[in-house]
Design a protein around this motif. Structure first.
Motif, mmCIF file in Angstrom:
data_model
loop_
_atom_site.group_PDB
_atom_site.id
_atom_site.type_symbol
_atom_site.label_atom_id
_atom_site.label_comp_id
_atom_site.label_asym_id
_atom_site.label_seq_id
_atom_site.Cartn_x
_atom_site.Cartn_y
_atom_site.Cartn_z
ATOM 1 N N ALA A 41 3.151 3.881 5.167
ATOM 2 C CA ALA A 41 3.130 2.597 4.451
ATOM 3 C C ALA A 41 4.531 2.036 4.311
ATOM 4 C CB ALA A 41 2.489 2.768 3.077
ATOM 5 N N GLU A 42 4.726 0.846 4.884
ATOM 6 C CA GLU A 42 6.004 0.155 4.713
ATOM 7 C C GLU A 42 6.049 -0.457 3.309
ATOM 8 O OE1 GLU A 42 6.065 -2.492 8.122
ATOM 9 O OE2 GLU A 42 5.314 -0.829 9.333
ATOM 10 N N GLY A 43 7.192 -1.095 2.996
ATOM 11 C CA GLY A 43 7.438 -1.532 1.620
ATOM 12 C C GLY A 43 6.488 -2.576 1.076
ATOM 13 N N ASP A 44 5.715 -3.211 1.965
ATOM 14 C CA ASP A 44 4.761 -4.228 1.506
ATOM 15 C C ASP A 44 3.326 -3.781 1.768
ATOM 16 O OD1 ASP A 44 4.863 -4.284 4.291
ATOM 17 O OD2 ASP A 44 4.272 -6.387 4.366
ATOM 18 N N MET A 45 3.150 -2.486 2.045
ATOM 19 C CA MET A 45 1.802 -2.008 2.404
ATOM 20 C C MET A 45 1.212 -1.145 1.296
ATOM 21 S SD MET A 45 2.274 -1.087 6.411
ATOM 22 C CE MET A 45 0.595 -1.256 6.949
ATOM 23 N N PHE A 46 -0.087 -1.353 1.080
ATOM 24 C CA PHE A 46 -0.808 -0.556 0.084
ATOM 25 C C PHE A 46 -2.159 -0.176 0.663
ATOM 26 C CE2 PHE A 46 2.143 -3.202 -2.128
ATOM 27 C CZ PHE A 46 2.756 -2.298 -2.990
ATOM 28 N N ARG A 47 -2.656 0.974 0.209
ATOM 29 C CA ARG A 47 -4.012 1.363 0.580
ATOM 30 C C ARG A 47 -4.949 0.672 -0.406
ATOM 31 N NH1 ARG A 47 -5.063 5.068 4.109
ATOM 32 N NH2 ARG A 47 -3.011 6.033 3.930
ATOM 33 N N THR A 48 -6.010 0.053 0.118
ATOM 34 C CA THR A 48 -6.919 -0.686 -0.755
ATOM 35 C C THR A 48 -7.461 0.235 -1.834
ATOM 36 O OG1 THR A 48 -7.561 -1.925 1.208
ATOM 37 C CG2 THR A 48 -8.883 -2.257 -0.763
ATOM 38 N N THR A 49 -7.158 -0.099 -3.067
ATOM 39 C CA THR A 49 -7.632 0.701 -4.198
ATOM 40 C C THR A 49 -9.151 0.645 -4.247
ATOM 41 O OG1 THR A 49 -5.747 -0.233 -5.341
ATOM 42 C CG2 THR A 49 -7.292 1.044 -6.666
#
Ligand code: HEM
Length: 120
Positions: A41-49
């Motif tokens: 995950a790069e700095g603007d990436m998140f795993r969908t909660t």
């Protein structure tokens, strides 16, 4: 999501799990970016909660910045760029198109989605 065919607990194999998440990483734009690189995950990436249980939670998003579901949805939307002056450049949020569709809904349809989220 349906669980896989093999599980150490037989009863948990091949059953539906109502995660309400795709379990994937997404670019969410500079508005949500925390500039932290973690694994892939790069700095603007998140795993969908997973939205399962969201009706019981008080604070939303990775930094708990809001307790307002509409604000959490609006925060999905952000153009590309860099907000923190640390030289990070991020693409626009992958959710922009979906949030545009949400914004275009009639008030009663938006409310139906909020009611659904609160029921989870
Ligand atoms: C109208 C459609 C959508 C609604 C109602 C919605 C709702 C939400 C809510 C309420 C949260 C906060 C969850 C929590 O704090 O526990 C969340 C987080 C998140 N959603 Fe969505 N979502 C939508 C569309 C999307 C789309 C299209 C994507 C990706 C392409 C996406 C990716 C994410 C990610 C990565 C997070 C975690 C962000 C963070 O922690 O900062 N969502 N969503």
């Amino acid at each position: 999501m349906t669980t896989g065919p093999r599980h150490e607990t037989d009863a948990l194999a091949n059953v539906p799990a109502n995660l309400y998440s795709d379990g994937l990483l997404h670019h969410m734009g500079p508005g949500l970016a925390d500039n932290i690189t973690q694994g892939l995950a790069e700095g603007d990436m998140f795993r969908t909660t997973p939205l399962w249980g969201i009706g019981q939670r008080l604070f939303f998003l990775h930094d708990g910045r809001t307790s307002d579901l509409l604000a959490a949805i609006a925060a999905h939307s952000s153009g590309g760029g860099n907000e923190d002056g640390r030289g990070n450049h991020y693409p626009p949020s992958e959710a922009n198109g979906v949030i545009r569709k949400f914004d275009a809904l009639a008030p009663a349809d938006k409310q139906a989605i909020l009611d659904f989220l609160r029921s989870l």
